[in-house]
Design an enzyme around this catalytic site. Structure first.
Site, PDB file in Angstrom:
ATOM      1  N   CYS A   1      77.805  23.545  38.436  1.00 31.59           N
ATOM      2  CA  CYS A   1      78.565  22.659  37.550  1.00 31.59           C
ATOM      3  C   CYS A   1      79.893  23.276  37.127  1.00 31.59           C
ATOM      4  O   CYS A   1      80.798  22.560  36.699  1.00 31.59           O
ATOM      5  CB  CYS A   1      77.731  22.298  36.330  1.00 31.59           C
ATOM      6  SG  CYS A   1      77.084  23.727  35.442  1.00 31.59           S
TER       7      CYS A   1
ATOM      8  N   GLY B   1      72.229  18.411  33.726  1.00 31.54           N
ATOM      9  CA  GLY B   1      72.264  17.481  34.841  1.00 31.54           C
ATOM     10  C   GLY B   1      73.515  16.623  34.788  1.00 31.54           C
ATOM     11  O   GLY B   1      74.538  17.002  34.209  1.00 31.54           O
ATOM     12  N   SER B   2      73.419  15.440  35.368  1.00 30.94           N
ATOM     13  CA  SER B   2      74.592  14.579  35.483  1.00 30.94           C
ATOM     14  C   SER B   2      74.958  13.955  34.139  1.00 30.94           C
ATOM     15  O   SER B   2      74.115  13.786  33.253  1.00 30.94           O
ATOM     16  CB  SER B   2      74.327  13.465  36.500  1.00 30.94           C
ATOM     17  OG  SER B   2      73.399  12.530  35.981  1.00 30.94           O
ATOM     18  N   THR B   3      76.231  13.578  34.011  1.00 35.44           N
ATOM     19  CA  THR B   3      76.703  12.957  32.776  1.00 35.44           C
ATOM     20  C   THR B   3      76.025  11.611  32.536  1.00 35.44           C
ATOM     21  O   THR B   3      75.658  11.279  31.403  1.00 35.44           O
ATOM     22  CB  THR B   3      78.231  12.780  32.825  1.00 35.44           C
ATOM     23  OG1 THR B   3      78.841  14.078  32.867  1.00 35.44           O
ATOM     24  CG2 THR B   3      78.752  12.040  31.612  1.00 35.44           C
TER      25      THR B   3
ATOM     26  N   VAL C   1      72.986  10.557  33.423  1.00 34.98           N
ATOM     27  CA  VAL C   1      71.624  10.739  32.928  1.00 34.98           C
ATOM     28  C   VAL C   1      71.655  11.334  31.524  1.00 34.98           C
ATOM     29  O   VAL C   1      70.863  10.955  30.656  1.00 34.98           O
ATOM     30  CB  VAL C   1      70.806  11.629  33.883  1.00 34.98           C
ATOM     31  CG1 VAL C   1      69.417  11.921  33.303  1.00 34.98           C
ATOM     32  CG2 VAL C   1      70.664  10.956  35.243  1.00 34.98           C
ATOM     33  N   GLY C   2      72.585  12.241  31.270  1.00 36.55           N
ATOM     34  CA  GLY C   2      72.707  12.838  29.946  1.00 36.55           C
ATOM     35  C   GLY C   2      72.999  11.807  28.873  1.00 36.55           C
ATOM     36  O   GLY C   2      72.452  11.853  27.764  1.00 36.55           O
TER      37      GLY C   2
ATOM     38  N   GLU D   1      74.186  19.803  28.835  1.00 37.24           N
ATOM     39  CA  GLU D   1      75.099  20.531  29.723  1.00 37.24           C
ATOM     40  C   GLU D   1      75.250  19.660  30.957  1.00 37.24           C
ATOM     41  O   GLU D   1      74.361  19.596  31.801  1.00 37.24           O
ATOM     42  CB  GLU D   1      74.512  21.917  30.051  1.00 37.24           C
ATOM     43  CG  GLU D   1      75.532  22.882  30.628  1.00 37.24           C
ATOM     44  CD  GLU D   1      75.519  22.900  32.139  1.00 37.24           C
ATOM     45  OE1 GLU D   1      76.441  22.287  32.728  1.00 37.24           O
ATOM     46  OE2 GLU D   1      74.616  23.514  32.718  1.00 37.24           O
TER      47      GLU D   1
END
Length: 480
Positions: free
Chosen positions: A285, A229-231, A233-234, A251
């Protein structure tokens, strides 16, 4: 619009694939409430999914831990057989799974059916890798001793998957987890949960409750978290997971450069854009986000790309004449148009496309091509995640490598050249985890997938993917 079915039951031959409940501890269960799933081609509701809370996640994790105590002791051969059987079942239902994917995600049926096979390939790959979980024997410096290295399953794994590849991103994570002997709790994307539910093998938990999802990466029984997902949230998940020292695979976002040098094969480079930039309507992505074209072939490249883009057709993904379906939601359309408007306000030129199709019921925007893109534009700094191809002109190799690396992201990069020395130089110089040379296609079960910088941690797929779900144990034998 094409004769697009209004219900899943009308679209699928095997309606047993349709599930709206969650799967916990071997049973289908309902939540205290539901949330709707929309068909992005019509904006119509096609399912109402069980919306689960924190207590449901806790129950799922506890069930997974109980199952892990037995499952970790199954033989690698038995796990391989299990995975092969699952892959065969996925392929048997490929047509219906493709339709299901198209109706909840919007991508064309051809792309969807390709994703089903792509997803099944990960299950097959890790079925074979399960029986190759090799350890090691290390010579000891001490007489009468031996050092052994064992690889063991890490434990209960929390899986959080994205909506752009709702089959392949699940199987790419579940395949190695099961092969390693782990049990899993899966949180599918709220936009596209139907494919995950159709693929259910162990424990699949569905929810839109973000507070409840936090348990998946903070509960002490969960030993590994795999997220796509998004950076932003990661980073949050990684920070929370650190509280119990969980192993994480991330990822995350990308901002892939796509470089075309003067000595490239122009036809191959243009075809690569169509495959790389506009796959899933630009919602991947690893899709090309910035197209850098050397000055000597810039105009010829744009002319060829324009000619091919003029033949693209948007509409229902189930219409075989359509090349590109809708975006997954309205926010994607809005962001794509925002990037176009920002570029135009800073001197770029819109060559074709970019029109928001409000005359259609779903979330449609025409694939767009702009020229005169510059490094100060949003398209250079942010991942568009939509069907926008911005072309930047450059003059030298040194200049373009600097521009390509001018981002906090480092997932994928592409370049086209027939100069062998340049290929070697640029492949090493690009600050990304994956490089495509003279191709826009880099994803396969046998190839390690993952980024560097703020695009993530760890690798998925390949012979390295199994280790992400294992722990390495050293055993020293003495007084032999």
């Amino acid at each position: 619009m094409h004769n697009h079915p209004s219900t899943l039951a009308a679209a699928l031959k095997d309606t047993s694939l349709i599930h709206e409940q969650a799967f916990i501890g071997g049973k289908w269960v309902s939540g205290s409430s539901t949330y709707p799933v929309y068909d992005p081609a019509t904006n119509g509701i096609i399912a109402n999914i069980a919306n689960l809370g924190a207590s449901d996640f806790t129950t799922a994790i506890e069930h997974a831990q109980t199952s892990f105590k037995d499952f970790k002791n199954t033989s690698e051969t038995d796990r391989a057989k299990m995975l092969h059987a699952w892959a065969a079942l996925i392929r048997k239902h490929a047509k219906d799974l493709g339709i299901l994917l198209t109706m909840e995600n919007g991508k064309t049926l051809a792309e969807a059916e390709g994703e089903v096979e792509y997803g099944a390939s990960f299950i097959t790959w890790f079925a074979e890798e399960a029986i190759r979980s090799y350890g090691d024997v290390i010579p000891s410096q001490h007489k009468g001793s031996a050092n052994l290295v064992l690889r063991q399953p890490i434990g209960v794994c929390g899986i959080i998957a994205p909506w752009n590849f709702p089959i392949a991103m699940i199987t790419r994570k579940l395949g190695p987890a099961i092969a390693a002997g782990c049990t899993v709790v899966v949180k599918p994307p709220s936009e596209t949960p139907l494919c995950t539910l159709a693929l259910t093998a162990l424990a699949v938990v569905t929810t839109r409750d973000r507070a409840a999802v936090e348990i998946l990466y903070t509960h002490p029984l969960v030993k590994k978290v795999s997220f796509t997902g998004s950076t932003g949230v990661g980073k949050l998940i990684t920070e929370k997971a650190a509280g119990t020292m969980k192993k994480v695979s991330m990822e995350l976002g990308g901002n892939a450069p796509y470089i075309v040098f003067d000595d490239a094969d122009l036809e191959i480079a243009v075809d690569g854009v169509l495959a790389c930039k506009f796959r899933c309507s630009g919602q991947t992505c690893v899709c090309a986000n910035r197209l850098y074209v050397q000055k000597g072939i810039h105009d010829a490249f744009v002319e060829k790309l324009l000619k091919k883009m003029s033949k693209l057709k948007i509409g229902s993904g189930l219409d075989p004449s359509v090349t590109h379906g809708p975006l997954v939601n309205r926010a994607g359309v809005t962001k794509t148009r925002q990037h176009i408007d920002d570029a135009l306000s800073k001197g770029a030129k819109l060559v074709v496309g970019g029109k928001v199709r409000d005359d259609l019921d779903g979330y449609f925007i025409e694939p767009a091509l702009i020229t005169g893109a510059k490094q100060n534009m949003l398209v250079a700094k942010e991942e568009t995640f939509g069907p926008l191809a911005p072309v930047f002109m450059f003059e030298t190799e040194e200049e373009v490598v600097s521009m390509a690396n001018d981002t906090e992201f480092g997932l994928a990069g592409y370049f086209f050249s027939n100069d062998l020395r340049r290929v070697w130089r640029v492949a090493k110089a690009l600050e990304v985890g994956m490089v495509g040379v003279n191709t826009g296609k880099i994803s396969a079960a046998e190839s390690p997938f993952g980024g560097i910088k703020e695009s993530g941690l760890g690798k998925e797929g390949s012979k390295y993917g199994l280790a992400e779900f294992q722990v390495m144990k050293s055993v020293t034998l003495g007084n032999l």
